[in-house]
Design an enzyme around this catalytic site. Sequence first.
Site, PDB file in Angstrom:
ATOM      1  N   ASP A   1      53.042 -11.622 -21.796  1.00 47.82           N
ATOM      2  CA  ASP A   1      52.588 -11.944 -20.437  1.00 47.82           C
ATOM      3  C   ASP A   1      51.711 -10.818 -19.917  1.00 47.82           C
ATOM      4  O   ASP A   1      52.052  -9.631 -20.052  1.00 47.82           O
ATOM      5  CB  ASP A   1      53.781 -12.121 -19.492  1.00 47.82           C
ATOM      6  CG  ASP A   1      53.324 -12.321 -18.056  1.00 47.82           C
ATOM      7  OD1 ASP A   1      52.752 -13.385 -17.759  1.00 47.82           O
ATOM      8  OD2 ASP A   1      53.512 -11.388 -17.246  1.00 47.82           O
TER       9      ASP A   1
ATOM     10  N   TYR B   1      47.050  -5.817 -13.957  1.00 49.53           N
ATOM     11  CA  TYR B   1      47.676  -4.756 -14.743  1.00 49.53           C
ATOM     12  C   TYR B   1      46.611  -3.825 -15.327  1.00 49.53           C
ATOM     13  O   TYR B   1      45.972  -4.125 -16.334  1.00 49.53           O
ATOM     14  CB  TYR B   1      48.529  -5.343 -15.863  1.00 49.53           C
ATOM     15  CG  TYR B   1      49.618  -6.275 -15.388  1.00 49.53           C
ATOM     16  CD1 TYR B   1      50.106  -6.234 -14.080  1.00 49.53           C
ATOM     17  CD2 TYR B   1      50.160  -7.231 -16.253  1.00 49.53           C
ATOM     18  CE1 TYR B   1      51.092  -7.101 -13.648  1.00 49.53           C
ATOM     19  CE2 TYR B   1      51.162  -8.095 -15.829  1.00 49.53           C
ATOM     20  CZ  TYR B   1      51.616  -8.034 -14.526  1.00 49.53           C
ATOM     21  OH  TYR B   1      52.595  -8.888 -14.108  1.00 49.53           O
TER      22      TYR B   1
ATOM     23  N   LYS C   1      47.457 -14.528 -15.344  1.00 50.31           N
ATOM     24  CA  LYS C   1      47.626 -14.919 -13.943  1.00 50.31           C
ATOM     25  C   LYS C   1      46.291 -15.106 -13.249  1.00 50.31           C
ATOM     26  O   LYS C   1      45.266 -14.583 -13.680  1.00 50.31           O
ATOM     27  CB  LYS C   1      48.489 -13.870 -13.234  1.00 50.31           C
ATOM     28  CG  LYS C   1      49.848 -13.710 -13.936  1.00 50.31           C
ATOM     29  CD  LYS C   1      50.749 -12.732 -13.243  1.00 50.31           C
ATOM     30  CE  LYS C   1      52.057 -12.608 -14.008  1.00 50.31           C
ATOM     31  NZ  LYS C   1      51.905 -11.825 -15.258  1.00 50.31           N
TER      32      LYS C   1
ATOM     33  N   GLY D   1      64.851  -0.804 -12.274  1.00 50.87           N
ATOM     34  CA  GLY D   1      65.399   0.382 -12.934  1.00 50.87           C
ATOM     35  C   GLY D   1      66.881   0.610 -12.777  1.00 50.87           C
ATOM     36  O   GLY D   1      67.547   1.116 -13.670  1.00 50.87           O
TER      37      GLY D   1
END
Length: 344
Positions: free
Chosen positions: A54, A59, A85, A242
């Site tokens: 993906d 990004y 996307k 996280g």
Amino acid sequence: MKTRHFERLASRGITFTELGFGTAPLGNLYRAISDEEAEAALEAAWETGCRYFDTAPLYGLGLAETRLNRFLRGRKRDDYVLSTKVGRLLRVAPPQERTGIGKFFDTPTRREVYDYTYDGVMRSVEFSLERLGIDRIDILYAHDLDVFNHGSKEALKVKLEELMRSGYYALLSLRDQGVIKAFGAGVNEWQPCQWLAEHGDFDLFLLAGRYTLLEQESLETFLPLCEDRGIGIVLGGPYNSGILATGPKPGAFYNYSEAPKDILEKVGRIEAVCERHGAKLIEAALKFPLLSPLVCSVIPGGQSADQVKANRAILDADIPAELWSDLKAEGLMHPAAPTGLPGR
């Protein structure tokens, strides 16, 4: 690696590997990495059996897509599933106006322009195909239709309506023509996903962090709606940024910020139950979403080959079924959460 087959429309089936690879870290998220490090992480993912990748224009402002280009070149197109996307176009900008300063490092000097219109979707697809160096994308997600990114419910409503009034018809057209197999939205909040499911014919939602070992509010209304409509879920952010990987340590991250006291306390209680059953918190966190038949794949991030291999090892861990029932008994898991146990 185990796979899960998703099929909502006849002859448009998609086979996901249970563990997918999210490429945000390859866009130099939070720290810059070299092309060689990115290639090693992708190679490690492939070696573990991962075949779902993906990505998104955001990004690294195109960097993650171009790094995937190098990796996918020469591989048979039918051997992997690829999603990207739409909703953002990238424009050349002065360095001081670059998107993602302090979040993405050493990226091209571009800025994002939100565009959920018909033309915006079509242009985004064209640009992504060029950066990726391929001629076919399997899944398109409308990206970041949430309050977190747009700032208010009012601003979000404008963007949601823009998509449904315009860009939605581009997605329908691409699916109807067989250019893509499926479309949906990639979002950090489940509420906009529910709104979209109620207003359109969506196949999949990439839901980041909202159906995890820590959070299951989406089970109230959204996931039952998906079940009724035959909509699949790809689960991003299984560690809630996280904290489900590190545990409730001081400074642990939750939703991209330092975890508040109540979250630290809840995670501490969940971790204590895991320890009683000889399981690690991170193992239970990665396994939990896959207990739902709606979840097609889980995509944790990985910036290095070692991190990618570690995720595969975590996926292979055995989790006692009683762990899930104990979490429910202590009020730490939604009563309706699937556990794989009879009647549950």
